[in-house]
Every structure is written in C-alpha cells, then in structure tokens.
Design a protein around this motif. Structure first.
Motif, PDB file in Angstrom:
ATOM      1  N   SER A 254       0.813  -1.214   0.000  1.00  0.00           N
ATOM      2  CA  SER A 254       0.000   0.000   0.000  1.00  0.00           C
ATOM      3  C   SER A 254       0.846   1.263   0.000  1.00  0.00           C
ATOM      4  CB  SER A 254      -0.943   0.002   1.216  1.00  0.00           C
ATOM      5  OG  SER A 254      -0.193  -0.057   2.422  1.00  0.00           O
ATOM      6  N   GLY A 255       1.954   1.263   0.745  1.00  0.00           N
ATOM      7  CA  GLY A 255       2.792   2.453   0.805  1.00  0.00           C
ATOM      8  C   GLY A 255       3.449   2.770  -0.524  1.00  0.00           C
ATOM      9  N   VAL A 256       4.067   1.767  -1.123  1.00  0.00           N
ATOM     10  CA  VAL A 256       4.696   1.972  -2.429  1.00  0.00           C
ATOM     11  C   VAL A 256       3.632   2.259  -3.485  1.00  0.00           C
ATOM     12  CG1 VAL A 256       6.089   0.887  -4.221  1.00  0.00           C
ATOM     13  CG2 VAL A 256       6.676   0.548  -1.814  1.00  0.00           C
ATOM     14  N   GLY A 257       2.478   1.587  -3.388  1.00  0.00           N
ATOM     15  CA  GLY A 257       1.397   1.847  -4.337  1.00  0.00           C
ATOM     16  C   GLY A 257       0.876   3.266  -4.251  1.00  0.00           C
TER      17      GLY A 257
ATOM     18  N   LEU B 168       2.603   5.857  -3.207  1.00  0.00           N
ATOM     19  CA  LEU B 168       3.657   6.766  -3.650  1.00  0.00           C
ATOM     20  C   LEU B 168       3.778   6.777  -5.173  1.00  0.00           C
ATOM     21  CD1 LEU B 168       5.975   8.648  -2.713  1.00  0.00           C
ATOM     22  CD2 LEU B 168       7.465   6.638  -2.745  1.00  0.00           C
ATOM     23  N   VAL B 169       3.717   5.602  -5.774  1.00  0.00           N
ATOM     24  CA  VAL B 169       3.866   5.491  -7.223  1.00  0.00           C
ATOM     25  C   VAL B 169       2.567   5.826  -7.939  1.00  0.00           C
ATOM     26  CG1 VAL B 169       4.421   3.910  -9.111  1.00  0.00           C
ATOM     27  CG2 VAL B 169       5.721   3.809  -6.980  1.00  0.00           C
ATOM     28  N   GLY B 170       1.436   5.398  -7.380  1.00  0.00           N
ATOM     29  CA  GLY B 170       0.151   5.610  -8.039  1.00  0.00           C
ATOM     30  C   GLY B 170      -0.075   4.602  -9.146  1.00  0.00           C
ATOM     31  N   GLY B 171      -1.168   4.790  -9.868  1.00  0.00           N
ATOM     32  CA  GLY B 171      -1.470   3.907 -10.986  1.00  0.00           C
ATOM     33  C   GLY B 171      -2.379   2.759 -10.632  1.00  0.00           C
ATOM     34  N   GLY B 172      -2.735   2.627  -9.344  1.00  0.00           N
ATOM     35  CA  GLY B 172      -3.619   1.535  -8.942  1.00  0.00           C
ATOM     36  C   GLY B 172      -5.085   1.871  -9.038  1.00  0.00           C
ATOM     37  N   GLY B 173      -5.401   3.109  -9.392  1.00  0.00           N
ATOM     38  CA  GLY B 173      -6.800   3.489  -9.519  1.00  0.00           C
ATOM     39  C   GLY B 173      -7.574   3.470  -8.216  1.00  0.00           C
TER      40      GLY B 173
ATOM     41  N   GLU C  17      -5.601   0.394  -3.893  1.00  0.00           N
ATOM     42  CA  GLU C  17      -4.848   0.292  -2.640  1.00  0.00           C
ATOM     43  C   GLU C  17      -5.719   0.617  -1.439  1.00  0.00           C
ATOM     44  OE1 GLU C  17      -2.095   1.553  -5.978  1.00  0.00           O
ATOM     45  OE2 GLU C  17      -4.045   2.178  -5.197  1.00  0.00           O
ATOM     46  N   VAL C  18      -6.690   1.501  -1.619  1.00  0.00           N
ATOM     47  CA  VAL C  18      -7.588   1.861  -0.511  1.00  0.00           C
ATOM     48  C   VAL C  18      -8.425   0.658  -0.112  1.00  0.00           C
ATOM     49  CG1 VAL C  18      -9.423   3.418   0.223  1.00  0.00           C
ATOM     50  CG2 VAL C  18      -7.624   4.255  -1.309  1.00  0.00           C
ATOM     51  N   ALA C  19      -9.002  -0.025  -1.109  1.00  0.00           N
ATOM     52  CA  ALA C  19      -9.824  -1.197  -0.814  1.00  0.00           C
ATOM     53  C   ALA C  19      -8.988  -2.326  -0.217  1.00  0.00           C
ATOM     54  CB  ALA C  19     -10.527  -1.674  -2.088  1.00  0.00           C
ATOM     55  N   VAL C  20      -7.757  -2.496  -0.725  1.00  0.00           N
ATOM     56  CA  VAL C  20      -6.866  -3.517  -0.172  1.00  0.00           C
ATOM     57  C   VAL C  20      -6.571  -3.225   1.299  1.00  0.00           C
ATOM     58  CG1 VAL C  20      -4.532  -4.460  -0.288  1.00  0.00           C
ATOM     59  CG2 VAL C  20      -5.848  -4.152  -2.381  1.00  0.00           C
ATOM     60  N   SER C  21      -6.373  -1.962   1.626  1.00  0.00           N
ATOM     61  CA  SER C  21      -6.066  -1.593   3.003  1.00  0.00           C
ATOM     62  C   SER C  21      -7.266  -1.801   3.921  1.00  0.00           C
ATOM     63  CB  SER C  21      -5.605  -0.128   3.067  1.00  0.00           C
ATOM     64  OG  SER C  21      -4.382   0.045   2.376  1.00  0.00           O
ATOM     65  N   VAL C  22      -8.457  -1.576   3.410  1.00  0.00           N
ATOM     66  CA  VAL C  22      -9.657  -1.849   4.221  1.00  0.00           C
ATOM     67  C   VAL C  22      -9.687  -3.323   4.617  1.00  0.00           C
ATOM     68  CG1 VAL C  22     -12.164  -1.952   4.188  1.00  0.00           C
ATOM     69  CG2 VAL C  22     -11.000   0.054   3.285  1.00  0.00           C
TER      70      VAL C  22
ATOM     71  N   THR D 211     -15.456   4.561   3.680  1.00  0.00           N
ATOM     72  CA  THR D 211     -16.324   5.619   3.148  1.00  0.00           C
ATOM     73  C   THR D 211     -15.940   5.953   1.715  1.00  0.00           C
ATOM     74  OG1 THR D 211     -16.614   6.542   5.369  1.00  0.00           O
ATOM     75  CG2 THR D 211     -17.133   7.974   3.509  1.00  0.00           C
ATOM     76  N   ALA D 212     -14.633   6.029   1.457  1.00  0.00           N
ATOM     77  CA  ALA D 212     -14.172   6.291   0.098  1.00  0.00           C
ATOM     78  C   ALA D 212     -14.470   5.119  -0.825  1.00  0.00           C
ATOM     79  CB  ALA D 212     -12.674   6.588   0.105  1.00  0.00           C
ATOM     80  N   VAL D 213     -14.357   3.898  -0.316  1.00  0.00           N
ATOM     81  CA  VAL D 213     -14.615   2.720  -1.142  1.00  0.00           C
ATOM     82  C   VAL D 213     -16.081   2.635  -1.528  1.00  0.00           C
ATOM     83  CG1 VAL D 213     -14.600   0.189  -1.165  1.00  0.00           C
ATOM     84  CG2 VAL D 213     -12.654   1.439  -0.214  1.00  0.00           C
ATOM     85  N   VAL D 214     -16.968   2.865  -0.574  1.00  0.00           N
ATOM     86  CA  VAL D 214     -18.407   2.719  -0.823  1.00  0.00           C
ATOM     87  C   VAL D 214     -18.948   3.866  -1.670  1.00  0.00           C
ATOM     88  CG1 VAL D 214     -20.674   2.646   0.296  1.00  0.00           C
ATOM     89  CG2 VAL D 214     -18.756   1.361   1.263  1.00  0.00           C
ATOM     90  N   SER D 215     -18.535   5.091  -1.343  1.00  0.00           N
ATOM     91  CA  SER D 215     -19.077   6.253  -2.035  1.00  0.00           C
ATOM     92  C   SER D 215     -18.386   6.536  -3.366  1.00  0.00           C
ATOM     93  CB  SER D 215     -18.982   7.494  -1.145  1.00  0.00           C
ATOM     94  OG  SER D 215     -17.632   7.845  -0.906  1.00  0.00           O
ATOM     95  N   GLY D 216     -17.125   6.150  -3.493  1.00  0.00           N
ATOM     96  CA  GLY D 216     -16.364   6.467  -4.692  1.00  0.00           C
ATOM     97  C   GLY D 216     -15.785   7.865  -4.678  1.00  0.00           C
ATOM     98  N   HIS D 217     -15.984   8.611  -3.594  1.00  0.00           N
ATOM     99  CA  HIS D 217     -15.450   9.965  -3.457  1.00  0.00           C
ATOM    100  C   HIS D 217     -14.258   9.959  -2.493  1.00  0.00           C
ATOM    101  CE1 HIS D 217     -18.886  11.429  -5.665  1.00  0.00           C
ATOM    102  NE2 HIS D 217     -19.730  10.918  -4.758  1.00  0.00           N
ATOM    103  N   TYR D 218     -13.483  11.036  -2.546  1.00  0.00           N
ATOM    104  CA  TYR D 218     -12.360  11.257  -1.633  1.00  0.00           C
ATOM    105  C   TYR D 218     -11.309  10.146  -1.737  1.00  0.00           C
ATOM    106  CZ  TYR D 218     -16.450  13.658   0.189  1.00  0.00           C
ATOM    107  OH  TYR D 218     -17.599  14.378   0.304  1.00  0.00           O
ATOM    108  N   VAL D 219     -11.195   9.531  -2.919  1.00  0.00           N
ATOM    109  CA  VAL D 219     -10.202   8.478  -3.108  1.00  0.00           C
ATOM    110  C   VAL D 219      -8.793   9.074  -3.054  1.00  0.00           C
ATOM    111  CG1 VAL D 219      -9.351   6.695  -4.671  1.00  0.00           C
ATOM    112  CG2 VAL D 219     -11.812   7.090  -4.446  1.00  0.00           C
ATOM    113  N   GLY D 220      -8.610  10.245  -3.659  1.00  0.00           N
ATOM    114  CA  GLY D 220      -7.298  10.890  -3.600  1.00  0.00           C
ATOM    115  C   GLY D 220      -6.907  11.250  -2.188  1.00  0.00           C
ATOM    116  N   PHE D 221      -7.859  11.714  -1.408  1.00  0.00           N
ATOM    117  CA  PHE D 221      -7.608  12.035  -0.002  1.00  0.00           C
ATOM    118  C   PHE D 221      -7.182  10.772   0.752  1.00  0.00           C
ATOM    119  CE2 PHE D 221      -8.970  12.725   4.394  1.00  0.00           C
ATOM    120  CZ  PHE D 221      -8.431  13.976   4.661  1.00  0.00           C
ATOM    121  N   SER D 222      -7.830   9.664   0.445  1.00  0.00           N
ATOM    122  CA  SER D 222      -7.484   8.396   1.099  1.00  0.00           C
ATOM    123  C   SER D 222      -6.118   7.898   0.649  1.00  0.00           C
ATOM    124  CB  SER D 222      -8.546   7.343   0.799  1.00  0.00           C
ATOM    125  OG  SER D 222      -9.821   7.749   1.270  1.00  0.00           O
ATOM    126  N   MET D 223      -5.765   8.147  -0.612  1.00  0.00           N
ATOM    127  CA  MET D 223      -4.451   7.728  -1.091  1.00  0.00           C
ATOM    128  C   MET D 223      -3.332   8.476  -0.367  1.00  0.00           C
ATOM    129  SD  MET D 223      -4.596   5.303  -3.386  1.00  0.00           S
ATOM    130  CE  MET D 223      -3.119   5.472  -4.379  1.00  0.00           C
TER     131      MET D 223
END
Length: 281
Positions: free
Chosen positions: A51-54, A56-61, A64-69, A104-116
């Motif tokens: 999750s940390g490297v993901g 930092l690098v990005g590209g996972g869309g 990583e947030v859902a994986v961390s949940v 909340t970000a996973v269910v709503s689809g919002h604030y994904v960047g904030f969660s990243m």
C-alpha cells in the motif's frame, strides 16, 4: 467503485487472513519468543510495502484503498483472536478509525485521492515494522536496529506527520462542503492516528536514541575467529581473575591456568548479557 471496491476489500480480507494462517506453518527465527507477534508484524510489513509503495507510485486506480480496508479488518480479527482487549485496545481503535474512513471512500467512490494520501503513512510503517521485527528477534543492540530507529523517526516526520498535517489543513478549508457526520469521522480519524503517531515517535526517540547506552566493543581473535565481548567493569574482572590465579599454587600446573582462563572467559559474557537485558528488556 462501490461494487468492485467491496469485492477487492473482501478478497484482501481473505488473502491476509490466509497469510496469518499460513505464517503458522513457516519457521520463525530461533531467538523469537513471541512467535504470534512476529508473524503478525511480518504480515503487516507485507501490507505496508504494497500500500505504501502503491500510494507513492500511483497507478492503482484507488485499489490500494480497498486492499487496506481488507487488511486492517483482517489484522483486527487476528488481534482479537490472539490477544485480550486490554492488550490491543489502542491498535483496535486505530484500525476502527482507519477502516471507517477508508471504507467511506470505497463505498461512495469519493475522496479516493484524499485516502491515497493517508496511505503514504504506510511508508513509515515499513520502518516501524522492520524495527519491531528486529526487537522481537533480540537484534536490538545492532547497527541494523539503530538504522531502523533513525529511519523510523525520519519517515515518521516525512511520510506521517506531514501528510496528517496536509489532511488536517484540507479538512479545515473544505469542511463546509462536507456533511457534519463525515467531518466528525475525519476529525476522529486524524486525532486517533495523529496521537498514536506522535506517541510512537516520542517512544522511539526516548528509548532508542536518547536513552541508548554505548554497546560493548567486539574483539575479533584473528587466530580462532571467536568473538569476545569486552566488559565495561574491567577492574572487577581483573580482580576476580587475580584472586583465582593467586589461589592456585605454583605446583598446580595446567589445572590452575585452565580455571583462571575459564573464569576470565565466562565473566565478560555474564556482564554483557546483563547490560543487554537491562537496556532492551
């Protein structure tokens, strides 16, 4: 994002619970006493790397947030299964706050960047987990442990306190666009994670850096390649060696010399062991 996000979170939960179970089949270092804790931290290290490297690098869309949940939910179950509530209440509060905010970000689809941005904290967790594994393996008085301690403090400031500060600033500026329930949830999460992060940094700074004692030097015997730690209280050792040597008559021959050498060889090990125990346990 809700459908596939919940699917990824469920798959992540199953995968990490499988890792917790699978680690029981693998050997752990012989020096480890708390084997469950070592396995749990090792699985946490795997998540932090992903999750940390993901983040930092990005590209996972945002996956990583859902994986961390899924991971934090699985880790909470593992702690409840192997520890009492009194032992794990602080980490359980941390996991509950993180799962509530990220889900909340996973269910709503919002604030994904904030969660990243919040997942950047896992870059610091990599160092924290490595430090803990060394501590559990009784590798504390080593160069690797001291490097991990300094790296933990440096990444705590760079990848934990700074992102938490940015998130707090963003929330203070954008709170009027959010619902009251979401603002309260974010504030609770930031306060919980922030307080634990600060207390962790203070504990590492005081125990590993400020209160650390110089370790005894290690001498390498060129002929035998054996290492003998030099004790700090050399006067006491010399006195004990002299007493034993003086108590042997000249006619004693090799027996007296062997007894004096055994006393001299055993005593530094005892002193060094006592120093390490008082310093790190």
């Amino acid at each position: 994002m809700a459908s596939w996000g919940l699917l990824v979170a469920g798959a992540s939960f199953t995968a990490f619970r499988g890792l917790h179970w699978g680690m029981q089949l693998l050997p752990t270092p012989k020096s480890v006493r708390d084997r469950w804790m070592w396995r749990n931290i090792f699985v946490s290290l795997i998540h932090s790397l992903l999750s940390g490297v993901g983040a930092l690098v990005g590209g996972g869309g945002g996956k990583e947030v859902a994986v961390s949940v899924g991971y934090f939910a699985a880790d909470g179950v593992d702690m409840l299964w192997n520890q009492t509530l009194a032992q794990a209440w602080d980490l359980l509060c941390h996991h509950l706050a993180v799962v509530s905010c990220l889900s909340t970000a996973v269910v709503s689809g919002h604030y994904v960047g904030f969660s990243m941005v919040s997942l950047l904290l896992e870059l610091n967790s990599i160092c924290l987990h490595l430090r803990k594994l060394l501590l559990l393996s009784h590798k504390a008085p080593s160069l690797a442990f001291r490097v991990s301690s300094w790296a933990s403090l440096a990444t705590l400031v760079l990848f934990r306190l700074l992102p938490l500060g940015w998130m707090s600033l963003w929330l203070s500026r954008q709170h009027y666009q959010l619902s009251l329930a979401l603002v309260l949830l974010c504030v609770a999460g930031l306060v919980t994670v922030g307080s634990i992060s600060i207390s962790t940094g203070i504990r590492i700074l005081t125990k590993d850096i400020l209160q650390s004692q110089p370790y005894p030097f290690i001498l390498m015997h060129k002929e035998t390649k054996t290492r003998e730690p030099v004790a700090r209280n050399t006067s006491t050792l010399s006195l004990k060696g002299a007493e034993v040597f003086s108590s042997v008559s000249p006619q004693g021959g090799g027996a007296g010399k062997r007894r004096w050498s055994e006393e001299r060889r055993l005593e530094p090990g005892k002193v060094a062991h006592a120093d390490n125990a008082s310093t790190w346990e």
